[in-house]
Design an enzyme around this catalytic site. Structure first.
Site, PDB file in Angstrom:
ATOM      1  N   HIS A 125      -0.271   5.521   7.779  1.00 45.86           N
ATOM      2  CA  HIS A 125      -1.423   4.653   7.517  1.00 45.86           C
ATOM      3  C   HIS A 125      -1.526   3.665   8.669  1.00 45.86           C
ATOM      4  CE1 HIS A 125      -4.261   1.843   6.025  1.00 45.86           C
ATOM      5  NE2 HIS A 125      -3.377   0.893   5.830  1.00 45.86           N
ATOM      6  N   HIS A 161      -4.242   0.876  11.072  1.00 46.43           N
ATOM      7  CA  HIS A 161      -5.507   0.178  11.309  1.00 46.43           C
ATOM      8  C   HIS A 161      -6.009   0.618  12.681  1.00 46.43           C
ATOM      9  CE1 HIS A 161      -3.763  -3.234   8.583  1.00 46.43           C
ATOM     10  NE2 HIS A 161      -3.982  -2.128   7.918  1.00 46.43           N
ATOM     11  N   GLU A 169       0.810  -1.223   0.000  1.00 50.07           N
ATOM     12  CA  GLU A 169       0.000   0.000   0.000  1.00 50.07           C
ATOM     13  C   GLU A 169       0.847   1.277   0.000  1.00 50.07           C
ATOM     14  OE1 GLU A 169      -4.158  -0.768   1.851  1.00 50.07           O
ATOM     15  OE2 GLU A 169      -2.671  -1.009   3.452  1.00 50.07           O
ATOM     16  N   HIS A 172     -11.137  -0.782   7.268  1.00 50.55           N
ATOM     17  CA  HIS A 172      -9.692  -0.897   7.082  1.00 50.55           C
ATOM     18  C   HIS A 172      -8.892  -0.095   8.121  1.00 50.55           C
ATOM     19  CE1 HIS A 172      -6.283  -0.796   3.814  1.00 50.55           C
ATOM     20  NE2 HIS A 172      -5.788  -0.786   5.018  1.00 50.55           N
TER      21      HIS A 172
END
Lengths: 256, 256, 256, 256
Positions: free
Chosen positions: A121, A123, A102, A191
């Site tokens: 990024h 979770h 990603e 996500h």
């Protein structure tokens, strides 16, 4: 083995550090920046913002079309030798380490947002229920002031239909960047989230407090009083934080 | 004393390791597998998936009618010398260590599910309220993708009336295996859960994320927004995880 | 200084250990029992059942009219030298250490319940909301089987009107013992709980799982499904636990 | 560098310690008080009452118009060399260390409340939802007895309209002190809380238990029983705590 291939890249960056240092007193040397990126990875893991998954990157101050990101691996285990330089197409500029699937999240946001210097990024567990329940995040306290800008929700299904949920192509990275717009953070349905800032220290703190604010908001909703008072939009604009004390605190808590 | 009797078994397994190693490059040696089983026990305890109770097993790659499981003891304290080999009737193939009362969970699932290589039984705290409240678990994010298959609930009372709640016989193990069917996990009403996978690394991660997903779903429900959006069934099918980064991360967090 | 005065008592107990050891193979020596009482104090603190407050005692196996309890102090810091012997009027049998204000909880329960060998008083956080909200605790899983007996709530106001909430006299201890009746545990409104068992190992585990069960029940209620299924009363009677694996696990987690 | 500038002040205080020590056996020496203030900072951080932000101060026992507070920095990292003496206008009495922007909270409360010896300002997470949801804090158990006095909510908007939410001027400090009135604690909407007591040990415990009580109250509300029973106002008045055992416990838990 896991830590050896990218070492070539890191050494090359270090060699370029001398010229960088002469640019401006405010610009850190490359090595200092890479060291900070390692610390950022470890803080995010140690404070529970990421677990085995998630990543953090920083733009190359010497070349705005490049950014630094660890190769694929758990953030808690990242060392300077794992850092890779990428261009805005998220192609490694040297070496052959396996990158995060990603990484396009980072490249496409750096392309779309010249003001952004660092990207996380995660979770982030506390925000996932908000995206799922379609309850907008709102600023609960001054430490989460940037939530006053609004936190849009990216639903990958709107861009690409049925997927494996991963932002694994430039096109998906661009779609996410469009949803993010000019905000500090966007949730990713089913996500996690993406968080951006103008420095590594601030992006780590924004990711952390995005989560804390979500927890507080969830608690406030569950108290079922006579409505919840959030920060007024103008209060939120004024309550800007540098979070510098958080960085020192979190760094002191790292193992060893 | 606690750690000595099964040592004979472990030593015998180790002696057999040489021939195993020549089978295929992808098959771990017996010793490597037993070491991984010890790590699996300790990760499950260290990450709070099990406490003093619960167990994890792995099928013997050299003989699909045998599996490895520690003798009765707290998972956090398991060493290689505690590992016992069982047949599918859950009888120890050698030695005389006291086994887990519920080892039949493992034997009967291995018998019914040739595709399964590893089994976890846990009193995973976050899922117990779901079985009690009859709220089906649903996939909240890609890390819990396998929940998209559905997570059936085993009620021991349907099979055996009033019991001590333990799956302590082959017949009860078979009933649980039937409820599990072809799924990755089943809840056990008033007790916990069972989780299966095709490797030790994946079964540990599935047990971990089964819990995390339950926590997220509980939070989403309590936010009382306009309904909760779960992963679409096709998204869940596509979002398969190897979780390999989790294993490395969790292993690095073990004490000492 | 804090640890010195009671040392005289502990030494006297140790001297009496030889004759005790000859009573029966199942009876621990006094010293082993005092050591276990220290471990019980530390486990309760380390697992969050008590904080700076709370206490645990054990009946003297050589004289059922005596019990052992640390002098006033935080459970995490208790050593063997802090243990005092009390009679059932909760008067120290020797020495002059300052006792817990609420030691009468222990003395009066030992007097009223010949079957009880060990007592815990805790401000167990997860049960306090249940007493306040008048929601009866119910058994959520087999580890909390004893909750199936019912967990009565002691309201000190019913016995003594407006107080400082402390069970600081024999009369209040007797009132609490009456509310406890033949149960394993009673909640204390606005205060905490008392838990009893026939051994130190079991009383620690019952106090721990009383809390865990409360958390699970709270979660189940908040999921708002179609009612909550608790253990059937007969299941609860059958699901008796020794919790011995918990003790070994918790002991291994103590600092140092 | 971070720890060096205030060292001059600390040394000066230490030099004055001899005369202080002769005042009364109950009055700690200055050095003992500063050491306790360092411990108070570290306990608050270690127990999660503060994170990188928040502060704790103590009045100078030798001069009621002076108080001690660390210079700006994360509480977990405060050392004796970081302590600064301030007058009631919150001006440093010597040296030139950067002070907390919100030190006026302390100065104005010491001015308005001669009975107050110690002040904590925290972003105590569990109370923020209560101020936002306009649900008054109520005493859930004897450890939170002081909540029975009532916990008023300070809304900075009522005093100053749109701000950055910080109590960064004497006027704002005075407004907060007026809202606090004669209470032990006040919440600060969208921000945190302020807690006061007549000693460092007690103020730390009150800040800690203010949070714990909030968590318990939130749980009790969410259980949706037939109303919540709080401590009766007269019970709350009687249930005064010294919390001395908490201090010893928390101190023993500090790293190193």
């Amino acid at each position: 083995m896991r830590r050896s291939r990218a070492a070539v890249v890191a050494t090359a960056l270090l060699a370029g550090g001398a010229s960088l240092a002469s640019q401006s007193p405010a610009t850190p040397t490359r090595q200092a920046l890479l060291d900070d990126l390692v610390v950022a990875n470890r803080i995010l893991a140690n404070e529970g913002v990421v677990d085995g998954y998630g990543h953090v990157s920083v733009r190359n101050p010497a070349d705005p079309n490049r950014y630094f990101l660890a190769r694929a691996g758990a953030p808690a285990l990242v060392t300077a030798a794992d850092i890779v330089e990428y261009d805005l197409d998220s192609q490694a500029t040297g070496g052959s380490a396996t990158g995060y699937t990603e990484r396009f999240i980072h490249g496409e946001i750096y392309r779309a947002r010249p003001d952004v210097t660092a990207v996380v990024h995660c979770h982030c567990l506390d925000v996932i229920p908000f995206a799922a329940a379609k309850v907008p995040l709102r600023p609960m306290y001054h430490m989460g002031y940037f939530i006053g800008e609004g936190v849009p929700v990216f639903d990958i299904r709107d861009s690409a239909g049925i997927t494996d949920m991963l932002v694994s192509t430039p096109v998906l990275g661009q779609a996410l960047a469009r949803t993010l717009g000019s905000h500090s953070a966007a949730l990713m349905r089913g996500h996690g989230a993406v968080v951006v800032a103008d420095s590594l220290h601030v992006v780590v703190a924004k990711a952390y407090y995005l989560n804390v604010n979500a927890r507080l908001q969830s608690e406030a909703i569950q108290l079922r009083g006579s409505g919840v008072t959030y920060l007024n939009p103008d209060e939120a604009k004024k309550a800007v934080q540098t979070y510098e004390r958080s960085w020192e605190f979190w760094k002191s808590r790292l193992p060893r």
